[in-house]
Design a protein around this motif. Structure first.
Motif, PDB file in Angstrom:
ATOM      1  N   SER A  19      -7.829  14.894 -15.333  1.00 34.87           N
ATOM      2  CA  SER A  19      -7.824  16.237 -15.912  1.00 34.87           C
ATOM      3  C   SER A  19      -8.139  16.210 -17.401  1.00 34.87           C
ATOM      4  O   SER A  19      -7.967  15.191 -18.066  1.00 34.87           O
ATOM      5  CB  SER A  19      -6.440  16.867 -15.733  1.00 34.87           C
ATOM      6  OG  SER A  19      -6.115  16.952 -14.371  1.00 34.87           O
ATOM      7  N   HIS A  26     -15.245  17.408 -22.172  1.00 34.47           N
ATOM      8  CA  HIS A  26     -15.476  16.493 -21.057  1.00 34.47           C
ATOM      9  C   HIS A  26     -15.890  15.096 -21.513  1.00 34.47           C
ATOM     10  O   HIS A  26     -15.482  14.103 -20.907  1.00 34.47           O
ATOM     11  CB  HIS A  26     -16.519  17.086 -20.104  1.00 34.47           C
ATOM     12  CG  HIS A  26     -16.016  18.304 -19.403  1.00 34.47           C
ATOM     13  ND1 HIS A  26     -15.194  18.243 -18.309  1.00 34.47           N
ATOM     14  CD2 HIS A  26     -16.184  19.613 -19.663  1.00 34.47           C
ATOM     15  CE1 HIS A  26     -14.898  19.466 -17.904  1.00 34.47           C
ATOM     16  NE2 HIS A  26     -15.477  20.319 -18.717  1.00 34.47           N
ATOM     17  N   GLN A  67     -11.093  21.596  -7.796  1.00 32.04           N
ATOM     18  CA  GLN A  67     -11.359  20.456  -8.671  1.00 32.04           C
ATOM     19  C   GLN A  67     -12.851  20.428  -8.980  1.00 32.04           C
ATOM     20  O   GLN A  67     -13.676  20.486  -8.077  1.00 32.04           O
ATOM     21  CB  GLN A  67     -10.943  19.176  -7.951  1.00 32.04           C
ATOM     22  CG  GLN A  67     -11.193  17.920  -8.736  1.00 32.04           C
ATOM     23  CD  GLN A  67     -10.653  16.704  -7.995  1.00 32.04           C
ATOM     24  OE1 GLN A  67      -9.665  16.785  -7.284  1.00 32.04           O
ATOM     25  NE2 GLN A  67     -11.313  15.587  -8.157  1.00 32.04           N
ATOM     26  N   GLU A  69     -15.657  18.117 -10.804  1.00 34.96           N
ATOM     27  CA  GLU A  69     -15.912  16.777 -11.316  1.00 34.96           C
ATOM     28  C   GLU A  69     -17.275  16.745 -11.996  1.00 34.96           C
ATOM     29  O   GLU A  69     -18.245  17.276 -11.467  1.00 34.96           O
ATOM     30  CB  GLU A  69     -15.902  15.766 -10.171  1.00 34.96           C
ATOM     31  CG  GLU A  69     -14.586  15.724  -9.432  1.00 34.96           C
ATOM     32  CD  GLU A  69     -14.652  14.881  -8.167  1.00 34.96           C
ATOM     33  OE1 GLU A  69     -15.769  14.523  -7.721  1.00 34.96           O
ATOM     34  OE2 GLU A  69     -13.588  14.585  -7.623  1.00 34.96           O
TER      35      GLU A  69
END
Length: 121
Positions: A19, A26, A67, A69
């Motif tokens: 997370s 990021h 989620q 990714e």
């Protein structure tokens, strides 16, 4: 690179990740996760462009979450990996470097998203 993680009685392949911390972007999270899970110092990493993204819904503590990714091109020497420095090894039993040819050829379905999004034909 893919890390083989022990989930329960079976093993699954997964890329390092986790997370975002509050206020973290990021790219910074990617460097932190490499340090926490694999013991790689951020000075040893050449972080490139984002190559792929995937979303999936699953349960966390009985609550459904989405989620997302993101996968980045990351250049790092295999010698930079140091599991002894990892602060959150997440039950990683082994690690493996994958060549493009190996990723193209593997039947491992856990890596389908990387084959589809990151590997040139």
């Amino acid at each position: 690179m893919s890390c083989c993680c022990a989930a329960t009685k079976t093993a699954a392949s997964a890329s390092p990740g986790g997370s975002l911390d509050d206020g973290e972007d990021h790219a910074t999270a990617t460097l932190r996760e490499l340090r926490e899970e694999l013991g790689i110092d951020e000075k040893a990493v050449e972080l490139g462009a984002q190559l792929a993204e995937r979303s999936k819904d699953h349960l966390v503590s009985g609550r459904e979450v989405r989620q997302v990714e993101r996968y980045f091109l990351t250049r790092v020497s295999a010698a930079a990996l140091d599991p002894a420095r990892a602060s959150q090894p997440d039950n990683i039993r082994e690690h493996r470097w994958w060549t493009l040819a190996e990723l193209r050829a593997t039947a491992e379905t856990d890596l389908d998203h990387l084959r589809k999004g990151c590997i040139p034909a």
